[in-house]
Design a protein around this motif. Structure first.
Motif: not given
Ligand SMILES: C[S@@+](CC[C@H](N)C(=O)[O-])C[C@H]1O[C@@H](n2cnc3c(N)ncnc32)[C@H](O)[C@@H]1O
Length: 251
Positions: A31, A38, A54, A73-75, A96-98, A101, A123-125, A141-143
């Motif tokens: 990501f 993205y 969304r 995982a707000t991205g 989010d952990f990226s 993003m 942070g980590d989900a 969304a999409f997590l």
């Molecule tokens: C497909 S993107 C979705 C982003 C946003 N929610 C959206 O609606 O576009 C997935 C996101 O999940 C985050 N992600 C995945 N696993 C995660 C975790 N364990 N902790 C935090 N973020 C995570 C990724 O870094 C990425 O930004």
């Protein structure tokens, strides 16, 4: 096992700690690598429908007026902005952990959230840095299909949600409509990786995408898992001809 291979994405849950860490590392780096393109890829792949989905997720989360919401995982922050626009929430935390993003998200919020009602945190989900029952709602969304361990992730979502608050998850699903399912499969598996290669320079990420959807649980099974972590009144609603599903439950 090479979780870095898009041909073999790791399914969630039930695997060892090491494999989970590998998947998390792979997903985070992927990501961060595609962050700049993205949003554009989302708009192109969905014909612009992604923001409407969304908004529907935000409305379903229906946080108590004046409450605090979590966009997990707000991205790049789009669901956090939808929560502000569609509900009477006071503030939103986007986690989010990226870093990549989050950086794109920060730049977007300077333009779209001048009042500073969204705060982005790293942070980590799977290990949320929040006390029990902190949020009026938790939306994502999409997590879910990207999580290394699905059930612990759902349990964390429930843990930080106040009693009576909603946990909402928007996720891509395989359509069931005969004929359309095949057409969508062809589009998703054949066209999207090529589009990703051209637009984001990363074919692998957009090969991982359809494969991760293919390996993910169908909505009814996800609903059962949501109930298993203690969520009540669990519902799933298909949108976009079944290409996405809105899952919700009450903490
Ligand atoms: C497909 S993107 C979705 C982003 C946003 N929610 C959206 O609606 O576009 C997935 C996101 O999940 C985050 N992600 C995945 N696993 C995660 C975790 N364990 N902790 C935090 N973020 C995570 C990724 O870094 C990425 O930004």
């Amino acid at each position: 096992m090479d979780v870095g291979s898009p041909l073999n994405p790791l399914p969630q849950g039930g695997r060892g700690q090491g494999e989970g860490e590998n998947k998390a590392r792979y997903v985070r780096a992927m990501f961060t690598g595609i962050a700049r393109r993205y949003d554009l890829m989302n708009a192109l792949m969905t014909g612009g429908r992604h923001q409407a989905w969304r908004r529907a997720a935000a409305r379903l989360a229906e946080p108590q007026a004046g409450g605090l919401a979590l966009d997990l995982a707000t991205g790049t922050g789009d669901l956090a902005l939808a929560l502000l626009a569609e509900t009477a929430v006071r503030r939103v935390i986007g986690l989010d952990f990226s870093d990549g993003m989050l950086q794109v998200g920060r730049e977007k919020l300077l333009r779209k959230d001048p009042a500073g009602r969204v705060s982005l945190v790293a942070g980590d989900a799977l290990l949320l840095p929040f006390a029990d029952k902190t949020f009026a709602c938790v939306a994502s969304a999409f997590l879910l299909r990207n999580l290394a361990h699905l059930e612990p992730g759902l349990a964390e979502m429930r843990r930080v949600t106040q009693a009576g608050g909603r946990v909402v998850a928007l996720e891509i699903t395989q359509p069931t409509l005969w004929g359309f399912r095949h057409l969508f499969g062809w589009y998703f598996h054949r066209l999207v990786p090529g589009l990703g290669a051209v637009v984001s320079g990363n074919r692998e990420a957009y090969t991982y995408l359809p494969r991760s959807v293919e390996r993910f649980l169908p909505p009814a099974e996800l609903a059962r898992l949501m109930e298993r972590v203690g969520l009540r009144d669990v519902t799933c609603r298909r949108l976009g001809l079944g290409t996405v599903t809105l899952h919700a439950g009450t903490a």
